[in-house]
Design a protein around this motif. Structure first.
Motif, PDB file in Angstrom:
ATOM      1  N   PHE A  21      18.738 -50.924 -35.577  1.00 23.68           N
ATOM      2  CA  PHE A  21      19.068 -49.771 -34.749  1.00 23.68           C
ATOM      3  C   PHE A  21      20.448 -50.005 -34.145  1.00 23.68           C
ATOM      4  O   PHE A  21      20.701 -51.058 -33.554  1.00 23.68           O
ATOM      5  CB  PHE A  21      18.052 -49.583 -33.618  1.00 23.68           C
ATOM      6  CG  PHE A  21      16.704 -49.092 -34.071  1.00 23.68           C
ATOM      7  CD1 PHE A  21      16.553 -47.806 -34.563  1.00 23.68           C
ATOM      8  CD2 PHE A  21      15.591 -49.916 -34.002  1.00 23.68           C
ATOM      9  CE1 PHE A  21      15.304 -47.354 -34.988  1.00 23.68           C
ATOM     10  CE2 PHE A  21      14.347 -49.469 -34.415  1.00 23.68           C
ATOM     11  CZ  PHE A  21      14.198 -48.178 -34.909  1.00 23.68           C
ATOM     12  N   ASN A  47      14.532 -53.917 -27.329  1.00 20.87           N
ATOM     13  CA  ASN A  47      13.926 -54.936 -28.187  1.00 20.87           C
ATOM     14  C   ASN A  47      12.406 -54.997 -28.010  1.00 20.87           C
ATOM     15  O   ASN A  47      11.687 -55.309 -28.958  1.00 20.87           O
ATOM     16  CB  ASN A  47      14.530 -56.309 -27.877  1.00 20.87           C
ATOM     17  CG  ASN A  47      15.892 -56.521 -28.509  1.00 20.87           C
ATOM     18  OD1 ASN A  47      15.995 -56.645 -29.722  1.00 20.87           O
ATOM     19  ND2 ASN A  47      16.935 -56.544 -27.686  1.00 20.87           N
ATOM     20  N   ILE A  50      10.350 -52.167 -29.863  1.00 20.13           N
ATOM     21  CA  ILE A  50      10.301 -52.219 -31.324  1.00 20.13           C
ATOM     22  C   ILE A  50       9.161 -53.146 -31.752  1.00 20.13           C
ATOM     23  O   ILE A  50       9.172 -54.335 -31.443  1.00 20.13           O
ATOM     24  CB  ILE A  50      11.630 -52.740 -31.902  1.00 20.13           C
ATOM     25  CG1 ILE A  50      12.797 -51.861 -31.448  1.00 20.13           C
ATOM     26  CG2 ILE A  50      11.565 -52.769 -33.426  1.00 20.13           C
ATOM     27  CD1 ILE A  50      14.157 -52.464 -31.772  1.00 20.13           C
ATOM     28  N   ARG A  52       8.229 -55.017 -34.376  1.00 19.02           N
ATOM     29  CA  ARG A  52       8.769 -55.536 -35.626  1.00 19.02           C
ATOM     30  C   ARG A  52       7.667 -55.941 -36.597  1.00 19.02           C
ATOM     31  O   ARG A  52       7.810 -55.777 -37.820  1.00 19.02           O
ATOM     32  CB  ARG A  52       9.698 -56.725 -35.336  1.00 19.02           C
ATOM     33  CG  ARG A  52      10.997 -56.313 -34.609  1.00 19.02           C
ATOM     34  CD  ARG A  52      11.829 -57.530 -34.239  1.00 19.02           C
ATOM     35  NE  ARG A  52      13.160 -57.187 -33.761  1.00 19.02           N
ATOM     36  CZ  ARG A  52      13.454 -56.904 -32.490  1.00 19.02           C
ATOM     37  NH1 ARG A  52      12.496 -56.901 -31.564  1.00 19.02           N
ATOM     38  NH2 ARG A  52      14.704 -56.614 -32.153  1.00 19.02           N
ATOM     39  N   VAL A  55       6.462 -52.899 -38.328  1.00 20.43           N
ATOM     40  CA  VAL A  55       7.431 -52.449 -39.335  1.00 20.43           C
ATOM     41  C   VAL A  55       7.248 -53.234 -40.630  1.00 20.43           C
ATOM     42  O   VAL A  55       7.188 -52.662 -41.725  1.00 20.43           O
ATOM     43  CB  VAL A  55       8.880 -52.604 -38.808  1.00 20.43           C
ATOM     44  CG1 VAL A  55       9.888 -52.368 -39.938  1.00 20.43           C
ATOM     45  CG2 VAL A  55       9.143 -51.637 -37.661  1.00 20.43           C
ATOM     46  N   TYR A  92       6.390 -56.973 -29.229  1.00 23.87           N
ATOM     47  CA  TYR A  92       6.214 -55.587 -28.799  1.00 23.87           C
ATOM     48  C   TYR A  92       5.553 -55.572 -27.421  1.00 23.87           C
ATOM     49  O   TYR A  92       4.437 -56.035 -27.238  1.00 23.87           O
ATOM     50  CB  TYR A  92       5.350 -54.853 -29.817  1.00 23.87           C
ATOM     51  CG  TYR A  92       4.977 -53.443 -29.445  1.00 23.87           C
ATOM     52  CD1 TYR A  92       5.953 -52.484 -29.205  1.00 23.87           C
ATOM     53  CD2 TYR A  92       3.637 -53.064 -29.367  1.00 23.87           C
ATOM     54  CE1 TYR A  92       5.602 -51.181 -28.877  1.00 23.87           C
ATOM     55  CE2 TYR A  92       3.276 -51.767 -29.047  1.00 23.87           C
ATOM     56  CZ  TYR A  92       4.269 -50.828 -28.799  1.00 23.87           C
ATOM     57  OH  TYR A  92       3.916 -49.540 -28.472  1.00 23.87           O
ATOM     58  N   MET A 140      10.737 -45.741 -39.036  1.00 26.26           N
ATOM     59  CA  MET A 140      11.227 -46.537 -37.910  1.00 26.26           C
ATOM     60  C   MET A 140      11.811 -45.647 -36.819  1.00 26.26           C
ATOM     61  O   MET A 140      11.590 -45.864 -35.623  1.00 26.26           O
ATOM     62  CB  MET A 140      12.306 -47.511 -38.388  1.00 26.26           C
ATOM     63  CG  MET A 140      11.783 -48.749 -39.070  1.00 26.26           C
ATOM     64  SD  MET A 140      13.142 -49.711 -39.802  1.00 26.26           S
ATOM     65  CE  MET A 140      14.316 -49.728 -38.462  1.00 26.26           C
ATOM     66  N   LEU A 144      10.454 -45.337 -32.875  1.00 28.29           N
ATOM     67  CA  LEU A 144      11.218 -45.559 -31.651  1.00 28.29           C
ATOM     68  C   LEU A 144      11.326 -44.286 -30.829  1.00 28.29           C
ATOM     69  O   LEU A 144      11.273 -44.335 -29.589  1.00 28.29           O
ATOM     70  CB  LEU A 144      12.612 -46.093 -31.988  1.00 28.29           C
ATOM     71  CG  LEU A 144      13.486 -46.453 -30.780  1.00 28.29           C
ATOM     72  CD1 LEU A 144      12.804 -47.474 -29.871  1.00 28.29           C
ATOM     73  CD2 LEU A 144      14.846 -46.978 -31.234  1.00 28.29           C
ATOM     74  N   THR A 183      19.452 -45.149 -37.142  1.00 32.40           N
ATOM     75  CA  THR A 183      18.643 -46.068 -37.957  1.00 32.40           C
ATOM     76  C   THR A 183      19.511 -46.613 -39.094  1.00 32.40           C
ATOM     77  O   THR A 183      19.625 -46.012 -40.155  1.00 32.40           O
ATOM     78  CB  THR A 183      17.416 -45.340 -38.539  1.00 32.40           C
ATOM     79  OG1 THR A 183      17.862 -44.177 -39.247  1.00 32.40           O
ATOM     80  CG2 THR A 183      16.465 -44.919 -37.432  1.00 32.40           C
ATOM     81  N   VAL A 265      15.786 -55.448 -36.937  1.00 32.01           N
ATOM     82  CA  VAL A 265      14.342 -55.203 -36.918  1.00 32.01           C
ATOM     83  C   VAL A 265      13.630 -56.011 -37.998  1.00 32.01           C
ATOM     84  O   VAL A 265      12.673 -56.725 -37.718  1.00 32.01           O
ATOM     85  CB  VAL A 265      14.056 -53.701 -37.118  1.00 32.01           C
ATOM     86  CG1 VAL A 265      12.543 -53.438 -37.154  1.00 32.01           C
ATOM     87  CG2 VAL A 265      14.708 -52.882 -36.004  1.00 32.01           C
TER      88      VAL A 265
END
Length: 729
Positions: A21, A47, A50, A52, A55, A92, A140, A144, A183, A265
């Motif tokens: 990002f 941070n 997100i 991760r 994802v 997260y 993604m 967000l 993104t 990410v």
């Protein structure tokens, strides 16, 4: 996954490229509008918004790994950065993020009404530019956006592809707030690099020209002089040892994460599918199979005369080698059309000679200097002439033999092509006065920094030169790479383009095209190619010889060059004339097809099969790891096991280990020892290190890398640490 067992298909996995990002840190021009991301603490808090792991596991279906750094787990740089990466331990945690963001917003005068954040009576809005042409990035972006809405922001989603992003994100003044989150995606390097000098600068530093504002003085620009200084030290080798370089990398990473303008990410694993009838594909650790080596070396067992290559796009931004070709699609194709001066071993990243063959590398660095030959030259943009450097010094000098061949328009490469290439950065990175038209600020910012390290060039004959550079590296081949000189297009095409840009017809860079409201130069677009052809015709009529080539190129020689390139553009309807193994035969924008044909000129120096030695990497792999599950603090412990390299039990590899406590603070790190030549190893950890472990779980990681191929195999485990019982008398 569904075709992985199909005998007609072979899957090649590319462990490179990443998702990120990009946050816009610019304050609004309108004092009544608040951009939350102008505040460092709010950017950092993102941070924790997100997820991760989600994802990687769900959006990428396991084809990736969590990433918070620009390099990623598959990079040779990763091990040096582990202490910093592990220390952040980003998880997260929307509650933590919410607390940080609310505290900052309130301190800057924002208020929350009915669950929505406002400033001066208006909702605080965030514009997300979401790449909808790429499903993972679309997901993604939506993820967000939802998190920001939960916190109370008003979110505007803007969808588009890279063409739109080039305009909205990269081509506009950040203070317009036409975007606040983008993104981003990166396709990896064009080839695997052992010591990548520019990654930290590209991803974090303003001077490199890839941060918001992109160095154009007409725009608001993100500034960070500390990051500039550190990353320039890495890029231009202002260090005295490998460990000092690693420490600079750690400092750059720490500052980059703290600033959080670009947040990484995930590093993705791209599966490339190829027909099993295609042999010779080389899976470069940085770029996968879509590299020049791979497609030059490819062959079909069916003896077909063509190979079809499917990509998501063939055109996503301007094709020019000054301020364009910033996307992977352009980069991959042009790497087949023009050769580079040096290349890289696809598995170790080591520099190997290609069109520049070094015959001597002399260095006095890192702290001493050698004298530059008085008759070495640099270009003086004020006086418009080449001048002797006079009395000067440099850390190194490299003697280079240039491997020439014919351009694809039939003309022989020569010294003039290189002279023009040497001239250009001096001319276009210097603004002599307010009316100087040979200046592009986006290009100039990084070029000005690089030129400080170029101390002069001296031609010994038409195909041999000495390059003096104020640059040192502990790997001498990196010095040769830095000192390399080469041209990827004929001087006459570059000169015609330069005249067009100088006269305001086109711009080299996206930002200048926006500022001047003109088109971004792209040599593959037919109308741009026709403009270049017309300029060549004018140059022919004028008997024009560019200033840097006067006295070196006669009018008759120039006219032959003009005729050849005019003929090429007439026949091909584009202006991309290279010196590599393939030429672009046709570009069909409507059909989204670019056709390349092998350039079978007898002057081309590299035969078919030249890269065949790289078809199979010899990777290291842990076969067995043994260690105690319970560890007593203060007592030594041992980890043992064995590895294979290319399927054989041998020990030609490096083995490193890291141990972290329950809070992810590093306890110790070190290097394992080989017991024999058959891949058996032992790691001995002393009692003082185990004493530093936390009671309970402590995790460790082992990395083994073959000396033939630097992609590590990684083994992770957990020790349960228990107190050392006190013995009473």
């Amino acid at each position: 996954a569904s075709i992985s067992k199909d005998p007609n298909v072979k899957i090649y996995e590319k462990n490179a490229g990443s998702f990120a990002f990009l946050l816009n840190p610019a304050p609004s021009k309108n004092p009544n509008i608040l951009n939350p991301f102008q505040f460092k603490e709010i950017r950092f808090a993102v941070n924790y918004l997100i997820n991760r792991e989600f994802v990687v596991d769900e959006i990428l279906n396991g084809y990736g790994s969590v990433q918070i750094d620009p390099f990623g787990i598959s990079s040779p740089e990763y091990e040096a950065l582990i202490p910093v990466i592990e220390s952040y331990n980003f998880k997260y945690n929307p509650s933590l993020a919410k607390g940080i963001i609310e505290k900052s917003l309130i301190s800057h005068g924002a208020t929350k009404l009915d669950g929505k954040w406002t400033y001066n009576g208006s909702p605080i809005s965030i514009k997300l530019m979401i790449r909808s042409d790429d499903l993972p990035r679309k997901s993604m972006g939506e993820m967000l956006a939802n998190e920001l809405e939960k916190i109370g922001f008003t979110v505007q989603r803007d969808y588009g592809d890279l063409n739109k992003a080039n305009l909205v994100v990269y081509g506009k003044d950040p203070q317009e707030l036409s975007w606040q989150v983008y993104t981003e995606g990166f396709g990896g390097t064009s080839q695997f690099v052992r010591y990548n000098p520019s990654t930290a600068a590209q991803m974090y530093s303003p001077y490199f020209g890839s941060m918001p504002g992109r160095g154009n003085p007409s725009f608001w620009n993100y500034q960070n002089s500390t990051l500039d200084k550190i990353t320039q030290s890495i890029e231009f080798s202002n260090f005295t040892s490998e460990e000092e370089r690693n420490e600079l990398l750690r400092q750059a990473l720490t500052l980059g994460i703290q600033e959080s303008v670009r947040l990484f990410v995930a590093q993705n694993i791209d599966p490339y599918a190829a027909s099993s009838s295609i042999k010779g594909l080389i899976n470069d650790f940085g770029a996968g199979i879509s590299t020049s080596k791979s497609l030059i070396n490819a062959r079909s067992i069916k003896n077909t005369s063509s190979i079809n290559v499917g990509v998501k796009e063939v055109y996503q931004g301007a094709w020019n080698n000054v301020g364009g070709c910033n996307d992977i699609y352009c980069t991959n194709i042009l790497s087949l059309v023009s050769d580079s001066p040096t290349s890289r071993n696809p598995y170790t990243g080591e520099v190997i000679p290609l069109r520049n063959e070094w015959t001597n590398i002399t260095t006095m660095g890192p702290e001493k200097r050698l004298a530059v030959d008085n008759d070495a030259v640099t270009w003086n943009p004020s006086d418009q002439k080449w001048e002797d450097v006079g009395k000067n010094t440099s850390k190194s000098k490299v003697t280079l033999h240039l491997v020439f061949s014919n351009w694809q328009n039939g003309q022989a490469m020569n010294k003039a092509d290189l002279i023009y290439q040497l001239y250009f950065p001096y001319e276009w990175s210097s603004k002599i006065n307010s009316t100087d038209q040979t200046y592009d600020p986006e290009y100039a910012q990084p070029a000005q920094v690089a030129l400080k390290y170029l101390r002069g060039t001296k031609f010994l004959n038409n195909s041999t030169l000495v390059s003096f550079v104020d640059y040192w590296h502990f790997d001498k081949k990196e010095i040769a790479d830095f000192a390399s000189v080469w041209a990827t297009s004929p001087w006459e095409v570059n000169a015609a383009i330069e005249r067009l840009v100088k006269n305001g017809v086109f711009a080299y860079s996206r930002t200048e095209a926006t500022v001047k409201n003109i088109e971004w130069l792209s040599l593959i677009i037919p109308s741009h190619a026709q403009a270049i052809k017309q300029e060549l015709e004018k140059m022919k009529a004028e008997g024009f010889v560019p200033a840097p080539l006067k006295g070196m190129v006669s009018v008759d020689e120039a006219l032959k060059r003009y005729d050849a390139s005019i003929k090429w553009i007439t026949e091909h309807n584009h202006a991309i004339i290279g010196n590599g193994p393939y030429e672009i035969k046709n570009y069909n924008p409507a059909g989204r097809v670019i056709s390349l044909a092998a350039f079978r000129d007898s002057s081309y120096p590299f035969p078919k099969g030249y890269w065949s030695i790289y078809e199979s990497p010899k990777l290291a792999k842990f076969e067995k790891v043994q260690y105690p599950k319970i560890v007593t603090r203060g007592l030594p412990l041992k980890i043992s096991g064995n590895v294979t390299i290319g399927g054989n039990y041998i020990s030609n590899a490096t083995l490193t280990y890291f141990i972290f406590d329950k809070d992810n603070h590093q306890v110790t790190q070190g290097t394992g020892k080989w017991i024999d030549d058959n891949g058996n190893f032992l790691i001995a950890i002393n009692g003082s290190s185990t004493k530093a472990m936390s009671i309970g779980p402590n995790n460790f990681q082992l990395f083994v890398k073959s000396n033939y191929a630097l992609r590590p195999d990684i083994y992770s485990g957990i020790f349960i640490s228990v107190p050392n019982p006190v013995v009473k008398n």
